[in-house]
Design an enzyme around this catalytic site. Structure first.
Site, PDB file in Angstrom:
ATOM      1  N   SER A  53       0.851  -1.197   0.000  1.00  0.00           N
ATOM      2  CA  SER A  53       0.000   0.000   0.000  1.00  0.00           C
ATOM      3  C   SER A  53       0.879   1.237   0.000  1.00  0.00           C
ATOM      4  O   SER A  53       1.952   1.250   0.620  1.00  0.00           O
ATOM      5  CB  SER A  53      -0.872   0.025   1.252  1.00  0.00           C
ATOM      6  N   TYR A 105      -1.369  -0.445  10.447  1.00  0.00           N
ATOM      7  CA  TYR A 105      -1.658  -0.857   9.062  1.00  0.00           C
ATOM      8  C   TYR A 105      -0.488  -0.472   8.151  1.00  0.00           C
ATOM      9  O   TYR A 105       0.026  -1.302   7.398  1.00  0.00           O
ATOM     10  CB  TYR A 105      -2.955  -0.193   8.580  1.00  0.00           C
TER      11      TYR A 105
HETATM   12  N1  LIG Z   1      -8.579  -0.042  -1.591  1.00  0.00           N
HETATM   13  C1  LIG Z   1      -7.497   0.715  -1.480  1.00  0.00           C
HETATM   14  O1  LIG Z   1      -7.552   1.941  -1.675  1.00  0.00           O
HETATM   15  C2  LIG Z   1      -6.176   0.112  -1.166  1.00  0.00           C
HETATM   16  C3  LIG Z   1      -5.058   0.954  -1.190  1.00  0.00           C
HETATM   17  C4  LIG Z   1      -3.825   0.410  -0.915  1.00  0.00           C
HETATM   18  C5  LIG Z   1      -3.706  -0.939  -0.650  1.00  0.00           C
HETATM   19  N2  LIG Z   1      -4.803  -1.735  -0.617  1.00  0.00           N
HETATM   20  C6  LIG Z   1      -4.608  -3.162  -0.345  1.00  0.00           C
HETATM   21  O2  LIG Z   1      -5.274  -3.903  -1.348  1.00  0.00           O
HETATM   22  C7  LIG Z   1      -5.680  -5.163  -0.812  1.00  0.00           C
HETATM   23  C8  LIG Z   1      -7.134  -5.385  -1.105  1.00  0.00           C
HETATM   24  O3  LIG Z   1      -7.875  -4.449  -0.349  1.00  0.00           O
HETATM   25  P1  LIG Z   1      -9.333  -3.951  -0.721  1.00  0.00           P
HETATM   26  O4  LIG Z   1      -9.298  -2.480  -0.799  1.00  0.00           O
HETATM   27  O5  LIG Z   1      -9.869  -4.745  -1.873  1.00  0.00           O
HETATM   28  O6  LIG Z   1     -10.057  -4.305   0.634  1.00  0.00           O
HETATM   29  P2  LIG Z   1     -11.354  -5.166   0.921  1.00  0.00           P
HETATM   30  O7  LIG Z   1     -12.389  -4.806  -0.057  1.00  0.00           O
HETATM   31  O8  LIG Z   1     -11.647  -4.979   2.376  1.00  0.00           O
HETATM   32  O9  LIG Z   1     -10.802  -6.640   0.668  1.00  0.00           O
HETATM   33  C9  LIG Z   1      -9.895  -7.249   1.557  1.00  0.00           C
HETATM   34  C10 LIG Z   1      -9.640  -8.676   1.121  1.00  0.00           C
HETATM   35  O10 LIG Z   1      -8.978  -9.379   2.189  1.00  0.00           O
HETATM   36  C11 LIG Z   1      -9.728 -10.536   2.511  1.00  0.00           C
HETATM   37  N3  LIG Z   1      -9.637 -10.813   3.943  1.00  0.00           N
HETATM   38  C12 LIG Z   1      -9.761  -9.937   4.973  1.00  0.00           C
HETATM   39  N4  LIG Z   1      -9.583 -10.569   6.160  1.00  0.00           N
HETATM   40  C13 LIG Z   1      -9.348 -11.871   5.871  1.00  0.00           C
HETATM   41  C14 LIG Z   1      -9.074 -13.027   6.656  1.00  0.00           C
HETATM   42  N5  LIG Z   1      -9.003 -12.961   7.988  1.00  0.00           N
HETATM   43  N6  LIG Z   1      -8.875 -14.193   6.027  1.00  0.00           N
HETATM   44  C15 LIG Z   1      -8.946 -14.271   4.681  1.00  0.00           C
HETATM   45  N7  LIG Z   1      -9.189 -13.212   3.869  1.00  0.00           N
HETATM   46  C16 LIG Z   1      -9.398 -12.031   4.458  1.00  0.00           C
HETATM   47  C17 LIG Z   1     -11.148 -10.206   2.095  1.00  0.00           C
HETATM   48  O11 LIG Z   1     -11.857 -11.403   1.898  1.00  0.00           O
HETATM   49  P3  LIG Z   1     -13.480 -11.398   1.943  1.00  0.00           P
HETATM   50  O12 LIG Z   1     -13.931 -10.626   0.770  1.00  0.00           O
HETATM   51  O13 LIG Z   1     -13.785 -12.853   1.866  1.00  0.00           O
HETATM   52  O14 LIG Z   1     -13.838 -10.769   3.236  1.00  0.00           O
HETATM   53  C18 LIG Z   1     -10.934  -9.424   0.806  1.00  0.00           C
HETATM   54  O15 LIG Z   1     -10.691 -10.297  -0.272  1.00  0.00           O
HETATM   55  C19 LIG Z   1      -5.355  -5.113   0.683  1.00  0.00           C
HETATM   56  O16 LIG Z   1      -4.131  -5.781   0.908  1.00  0.00           O
HETATM   57  C20 LIG Z   1      -5.204  -3.633   0.972  1.00  0.00           C
HETATM   58  O17 LIG Z   1      -4.360  -3.387   2.064  1.00  0.00           O
HETATM   59  C21 LIG Z   1      -6.044  -1.243  -0.876  1.00  0.00           C
END
Ligand SMILES: NC(=O)c1ccc[n+]([C@@H]2O[C@H](COP(=O)([O-])OP(=O)(O)OC[C@H]3O[C@@H](n4cnc5c(N)ncnc54)[C@H](OP(=O)(O)O)[C@@H]3O)[C@@H](O)[C@H]2O)c1
Length: 199
Positions: free
Chosen positions: A74, A89
């Site tokens: 991130s 985080y």
């Molecule tokens: N969105 C952003 O702006 C952003 C920016 C920088 C980095 N990121 C990174 O991108 C990645 C995806 O994030 P996102 O934005 O798509 O967030 P999200 O919509 O909250 O998705 C998070 C993912 O992690 C999985 N997850 C969470 N807790 C878990 C657990 N205990 N066991 C197994 N799976 C688990 C979720 O699975 P379920 O769907 O089954 O719950 C989902 O697939 C993350 O690593 C985040 O840090 C996101």
């Protein structure tokens, strides 16, 4: 625990692993305000989960002498000099980045490509919940647009920011003095915390 994981995937030809998993706090908080259960879960999922799943697939990839591991970091842990009020985080994401970059060097000799991908904001569930950002825009792609760009970068550099507008933001951000970026991030964190407290 890793034996169990390795047992589950034995016999599977895992060619590409994408460690997309990631969790953060439900809202902006000073470190002393973060519940024990919340911060330990962030470390468990982002640090331990990513490390364990990576370890589990590496053995087979080494035997086959091919494979790719993509770890999603991130901008919070890499692009900005600090990410106050989401500190644990951001720190876990810095870990994911260094883990990936070191493994990139370590496993090149086995034909395995490990990459750290560094997204900035993407219009997902996480960002709408934590940052109250709804919908996509020029700098905030949809998950689909982001994923398309991300897949195209697999197999190239040790670390990348796949979406073009994020790269542009990173480039422009690098021209700004760290003290200004620190102040900007802190003000955002404080606003998000205040919104929660006085909503
Ligand atoms: N969105 C952003 O702006 C952003 C920016 C920088 C980095 N990121 C990174 O991108 C990645 C995806 O994030 P996102 O934005 O798509 O967030 P999200 O919509 O909250 O998705 C998070 C993912 O992690 C999985 N997850 C969470 N807790 C878990 C657990 N205990 N066991 C197994 N799976 C688990 C979720 O699975 P379920 O769907 O089954 O719950 C989902 O697939 C993350 O690593 C985040 O840090 C996101």
């Amino acid at each position: 625990m890793n034996e169990l994981l390795e047992e589950e995937i034995r016999g599977l030809d895992v060619g590409v692993l994408i460690n997309n998993v990631g969790v953060t706090y439900p809202s902006a908080r000073f470190l002393h305000e973060v519940d024990e259960q919340v911060w330990t879960n962030v470390v468990k999922v982002n640090v331990e989960g990513t490390t364990r799943v990576t370890m589990a697939v590496l053995r087979g990839m080494v035997e086959r002498k091919r494979g790719a591991v993509v770890n999603i970091g991130s901008g919070a842990g890499i692009v900005v000099p600090s990410h106050p009020l989401f500190t644990v985080y951001a720190a876990t994401k810095a870990y994911v980045d260094q883990l990936s970059r070191s493994l990139h060097v370590e496993y090149k000799r086995y034909g395995i490509d490990v990459q750290s991908q560094v997204p900035l904001y993407v219009a997902t569930k996480m960002v709408s919940k934590v940052a109250s950002i709804e919908g996509s825009s020029l700098f905030i792609p949809t998950p689909h647009a982001y994923a398309k760009a991300a897949i195209r970068r697999i197999g190239y550099e040790a670390r990348c920011t796949p979406f073009w507008a994020h790269s542009l933001q990173w480039c422009l951000g690098s021209l700004v003095p760290e003290s200004l970026l620190d102040a900007w991030r802190l003000s955002i964190g404080l606003k998000r915390r205040a919104k929660l407290h006085y909503a």
